[in-house]
Design an enzyme around this catalytic site. Structure first.
Site, short mmCIF file in Angstrom:
data_model
loop_
_atom_site.label_atom_id
_atom_site.label_comp_id
_atom_site.label_asym_id
_atom_site.label_seq_id
_atom_site.Cartn_x
_atom_site.Cartn_y
_atom_site.Cartn_z
N ALA A 88 0.84 -1.24 -0.03
CA ALA A 88 -0.03 0.04 -0.04
C ALA A 88 0.71 1.28 -0.13
CB ALA A 88 -0.80 -0.13 1.27
N GLU A 135 13.70 4.24 -7.34
CA GLU A 135 13.81 5.59 -7.14
C GLU A 135 14.66 6.07 -5.84
OE1 GLU A 135 10.64 7.86 -8.66
OE2 GLU A 135 9.90 6.25 -10.16
N TYR A 158 7.74 11.39 -3.69
CA TYR A 158 7.36 10.06 -3.81
C TYR A 158 8.53 9.20 -3.49
CZ TYR A 158 7.19 5.21 -5.65
OH TYR A 158 7.08 4.04 -5.72
N LYS A 162 9.08 6.96 -0.03
CA LYS A 162 9.53 5.59 0.14
C LYS A 162 11.16 5.13 0.76
CE LYS A 162 7.68 2.52 -1.56
NZ LYS A 162 6.39 1.62 -1.39
N ASN A 187 10.62 -0.33 -12.65
CA ASN A 187 9.45 -0.14 -13.31
C ASN A 187 8.53 -1.24 -13.57
OD1 ASN A 187 10.63 2.51 -13.61
ND2 ASN A 187 8.95 3.18 -14.33
P1 NAD Z 1 -1.06 1.23 -6.87
O1 NAD Z 1 -0.93 2.91 -6.78
O2 NAD Z 1 -1.67 0.75 -8.23
O3 NAD Z 1 -1.88 0.72 -5.74
C1 NAD Z 1 -1.49 1.07 -4.47
C2 NAD Z 1 -2.71 0.57 -3.64
O4 NAD Z 1 -2.47 0.91 -2.35
C3 NAD Z 1 -4.24 1.04 -3.95
O5 NAD Z 1 -4.96 -0.13 -4.08
C4 NAD Z 1 -4.60 1.76 -2.94
O6 NAD Z 1 -5.91 1.43 -3.02
C5 NAD Z 1 -3.71 1.28 -1.89
N1 NAD Z 1 -3.77 2.44 -0.79
C6 NAD Z 1 -2.88 3.66 -0.85
N2 NAD Z 1 -3.29 4.52 0.22
C7 NAD Z 1 -3.64 3.41 1.22
C8 NAD Z 1 -3.98 3.83 2.67
N3 NAD Z 1 -3.58 4.74 3.24
N4 NAD Z 1 -4.47 2.61 3.36
C9 NAD Z 1 -4.50 1.31 2.62
N5 NAD Z 1 -4.34 1.37 1.22
C10 NAD Z 1 -3.99 2.30 0.56
O7 NAD Z 1 0.71 0.88 -6.68
P2 NAD Z 1 1.30 -0.15 -7.38
O8 NAD Z 1 2.09 0.47 -8.68
O9 NAD Z 1 0.86 -1.28 -7.32
O10 NAD Z 1 2.63 -0.24 -6.51
C11 NAD Z 1 2.66 -1.07 -5.08
C12 NAD Z 1 3.83 -0.99 -4.35
O11 NAD Z 1 4.95 -1.11 -5.01
C13 NAD Z 1 4.07 0.64 -3.78
O12 NAD Z 1 4.76 0.44 -2.68
C14 NAD Z 1 5.21 0.91 -4.76
O13 NAD Z 1 5.98 2.19 -4.14
C15 NAD Z 1 5.92 0.13 -5.18
N6 NAD Z 1 6.53 -0.11 -6.31
C16 NAD Z 1 5.89 0.18 -7.67
C17 NAD Z 1 6.44 -0.06 -8.73
C18 NAD Z 1 5.77 0.32 -10.03
O14 NAD Z 1 6.33 0.25 -11.21
N7 NAD Z 1 4.33 0.35 -10.09
C19 NAD Z 1 7.89 -0.34 -8.86
C20 NAD Z 1 8.46 -0.51 -7.77
C21 NAD Z 1 7.69 -0.41 -6.47
O1 DAU Z 2 10.98 2.85 -10.90
C1 DAU Z 2 10.12 2.40 -10.13
C2 DAU Z 2 9.12 3.41 -10.16
O2 DAU Z 2 8.47 3.43 -11.50
C3 DAU Z 2 7.81 2.97 -9.16
O3 DAU Z 2 8.54 3.14 -7.86
C4 DAU Z 2 6.66 3.95 -9.36
O4 DAU Z 2 5.84 3.83 -8.37
C5 DAU Z 2 6.03 4.00 -10.52
O5 DAU Z 2 5.13 5.01 -10.84
C6 DAU Z 2 7.27 4.11 -11.62
O6 DAU Z 2 7.75 5.45 -11.56
P1 DAU Z 2 8.05 6.38 -13.08
O7 DAU Z 2 8.03 7.68 -12.70
O8 DAU Z 2 9.35 5.83 -13.57
O9 DAU Z 2 6.90 6.01 -13.80
P2 DAU Z 2 5.65 6.60 -14.92
O10 DAU Z 2 5.02 5.57 -15.56
O11 DAU Z 2 5.05 7.75 -14.10
O12 DAU Z 2 6.97 7.22 -16.08
C7 DAU Z 2 7.78 6.33 -16.76
C8 DAU Z 2 8.39 7.24 -17.54
O13 DAU Z 2 7.79 7.68 -18.69
C9 DAU Z 2 9.22 8.56 -16.80
O14 DAU Z 2 10.57 8.73 -17.36
C10 DAU Z 2 8.41 9.68 -16.95
C11 DAU Z 2 7.80 9.23 -18.71
N1 DAU Z 2 6.34 9.78 -18.84
C12 DAU Z 2 5.38 9.56 -17.76
C13 DAU Z 2 4.09 9.74 -17.96
C14 DAU Z 2 2.96 9.55 -17.24
C15 DAU Z 2 6.04 10.47 -19.88
O15 DAU Z 2 6.92 10.61 -20.65
N2 DAU Z 2 4.78 10.87 -20.20
C16 DAU Z 2 3.71 10.67 -19.16
O16 DAU Z 2 2.74 10.95 -19.57
#
Ligand code: NAD
Ligand code: DAU
Length: 349
Positions: A88, A135, A158, A162, A187
Site C-alpha cells: 500500500a 527510485e 514520492y 519511500k 518499473n
Molecule cells: P498502485 O498505486 O497501483 O496501488 C496502491 C494501492 O494502495 C491501491 O490499491 C490503494 O488503494 C492502496 N492504498 C493507498 N493508500 C492507502 C492507505 N492509506 N491505506 C490502505 N491502502 C492504501 O501501486 P502499485 O504500482 O501497485 O505499487 C505497489 C507498491 O510497489 C508501492 O509501494 C510502490 O511504491 C511499489 N513499487 C511500484 C512499482 C511500479 O512500477 N508500479 C515499482 C517498484 C515499486
Molecule cells: O522505478 C520504479 C517506479 O516506477 C515506481 O516506484 C513508481 O511507483 C512507478 O510509478 C514508476 O515511476 P516512474 O515515474 O518511472 O513511472 P511513470 O510511468 O510515471 O513514468 C515512466 C517514464 O515515462 C518516466 O520517465 C516519465 C515518462 N512519462 C510518464 C508519463 C505518465 C512520460 O513521458 N509521459 C507521461 O505521460
C-alpha cells in the site's frame, strides 16, 4: 517459515492484486490472505473479482486505511496476522509533485503504523516484507547500475517518502529484531495497471487516437519488469531471503521512453484498423526533477536465491497491449471520475 495469516496491504492496486492472484496459485503457500486496502483512486476491487468464491476460506478483504493505527492493530489482533507483504502506497511520481502530503502520510506514517502493529505481535510474527522502489537511489548517468550498496538519493517527494519508509523498516530490524526483508524494484508493467502510468496511458490513448504526451526529449531510461516476474521475486525473497536484508529486483530491459511509445503505436496499428499512430506523439513540458536513467543490478537476488526475470520486454509488452485492448469493461471502469480529473489537472485535456 510457515505463514498462516498473511496481511497484504494495497492488494487492490496494480502489483498487489497481481501478487494475490500469483500467491493463491502457489503450492508452497497454504495460508490465508487478508487484503487491507483503503480503495483510493488507485485501488480497484474489480482487480480481484471472483477470488473469494474461487478460493473459499483463503481470502478476506478489509477496507481500511493504514494511516489509522488503531484499526491496523485491531485487524492484526482479530486475524492473528503473522506476516505482512506491504504494497500500500501513494505510487505516482507526478501526483507527488502536485500533492506531496498524502505521500508522507501513507508511505511514511502508514508504514510506521504497520511496523508497530507487527512488533506488537511478538514472537508469533515471522516476516514483514516491504515492497519498495529503485527510485530511492536517485538518477544514473549513461553507464552503471544500482546495487544494494548505492547510496540513497531520492529526488521526488514520492521517492523520498519511500526512502523514509525503507529506513524505518531497516531500523525496526536492527532495533527490535523484527524479521524484515526489503525489495527495491524497477518499473513494472502488465495487466491491471492504473492508466496514469506511462505504458497503460499510452496504450489507451493510442487505442482512442488521442495525443501521446512524452516528457522532455523522451530519452529518459527505465528498466522494465513484467509484473508476474516481480511477484515471483517477492515470493522468493519472502520464503528464502536473509532477514534484515535488501534485494534489488530488475527486468534486464532498459528502454528509452520514446522507443516504448513507438513500439506501442506500431503494435496497436497492427491490432486496430487506423494506421500511423506515431503521428500522435506529442512532446510536452518535462517533469520537474525528472530522473534520467534507472538500471538495476539484481546479481544478489540471482546469486543467493536463483531468481531472474522470465519475460522479455517485447513479449511482455505485446501481452500487456492485448490485455488492455481485450478488457474493455475494466478499462471503461477506470477511465472515469478520478482518472478524468487527473488527466484534466495534469495534461490540461
Ligand atoms: P498502485 O498505486 O497501483 O496501488 C496502491 C494501492 O494502495 C491501491 O490499491 C490503494 O488503494 C492502496 N492504498 C493507498 N493508500 C492507502 C492507505 N492509506 N491505506 C490502505 N491502502 C492504501 O501501486 P502499485 O504500482 O501497485 O505499487 C505497489 C507498491 O510497489 C508501492 O509501494 C510502490 O511504491 C511499489 N513499487 C511500484 C512499482 C511500479 O512500477 N508500479 C515499482 C517498484 C515499486
Ligand atoms: O522505478 C520504479 C517506479 O516506477 C515506481 O516506484 C513508481 O511507483 C512507478 O510509478 C514508476 O515511476 P516512474 O515515474 O518511472 O513511472 P511513470 O510511468 O510515471 O513514468 C515512466 C517514464 O515515462 C518516466 O520517465 C516519465 C515518462 N512519462 C510518464 C508519463 C505518465 C512520460 O513521458 N509521459 C507521461 O505521460
Amino acid at each position: 517459515m510457515k505463514i498462516e495469516n498473511l496481511m497484504v496491504t494495497g492488494g487492490c492496486g496494480f502489483i498487489g492484486s497481481n501478487f494475490i492472484r500469483y500467491l493463491l496459485q502457489q503450492d508452497d503457500f497454504e495460508g490465508q490472505i487478508i487484503n487491507v486496502d483503503f480503495l483510493t483512486y488507485a485501488g480497484n476491487p474489480d482487480n480481484l473479482s471472483g477470488l473469494e468464491d474461487r478460493y473459499p476460506g483463503r481470502y478476506q478483504f478489509y477496507r481500511a486505511d493504514i494511516r489509522d493505527r488503531e484499526r491496523m492493530e485491531k485487524i492484526f489482533a482479530d486475524c492473528a496476522i503473522d506476516a505482512v507483504c506491504h504494497f500500500a502506497a501513494e505510487s505516482h511520481v507526478d501526483r507527488s509533485i502536485r500533492h506531496p502530503e498524502a505521500f508522507v502520510e501513507t508511505n511514511v506514517l502508514g508504514t510506521f503504523n504497520l511496523l508497530e502493529a507487527a512488533r506488537g505481535r511478538g514472537e508469533s510474527f515471522v516476516l514483514f516484507h516491504h515492497v519498495s522502489t529503485d527510485e530511492v537511489y536517485g538518477s544514473l548517468g549513461p553507464v552503471g547500475l544500482f546495487t544494494e550498496e548505492t547510496p540513497y538519493r531520492p529526488n521526488s517527494p514520492y521517492s523520498a517518502s519511500k526512502a523514509a519508509s525503507d529506513h524505518l523498516v531497516r531500523a525496526y530490524h536492527e532495533t527490535f529484531a523484527l524479521p524484515t526483508t526489503i525489495s527495491n524494484c524497477s518499473n513494472n508493467y502488465g495487466p491491471y495497471q492504473f492508466p496514469e502510468k506511462l505504458i497503460p496511458l499510452m496504450i489507451m490513448n493510442a487505442r482512442d487516437e488521442k495525443p501521446l504526451p512524452v516528457y522532455g526529449d523522451g530519452k529518459n531510461v527505465r528498466d522494465w519488469l513484467y509484473v508476474v516476474d516481480h511477484c515471483e521475486a517477492i515470493w522468493t525473497i519472502m520464503k528464502s531471503g536473509r532477514r534484515g536484508e535488501t534485494y534489488n529486483i530488475g527486468g534486464n530491459a532498459e528502454m528509452e521512453n520514446i522507443a516504448i511509445v513507438e513500439m506501442i503505436c506500431d503494435t496497436v496499428d497492427i491490432l486496430l484498423p487506423a494506421k500511423g499512430r506515431r503521428r500522435l506523439i506529442t512532446y510536452v513540458k518535462d517533469r520537474p526533477g525528472h530522473d534520467r536513467r534507472y538500471a538495476i543490478d539484481f546479481a544478489k537476488l540471482n546469486r543467493e536465491l536463483g531468481w531472474r526475470p522470465r519475460e522479455s520486454f517485447r513479449s511482455g509488452l505485446e501481452k500487456t497491449i492485448a490485455w488492455y485492448l481485450e478488457n474493455k469493461t475494466w478499462t471503461e471502469g477506470v477511465q472515469s471520475g478520478a482518472y478524468l480529473d487527473w488527466i484534466k489537472e495534469h495534461y490540461g485535456q
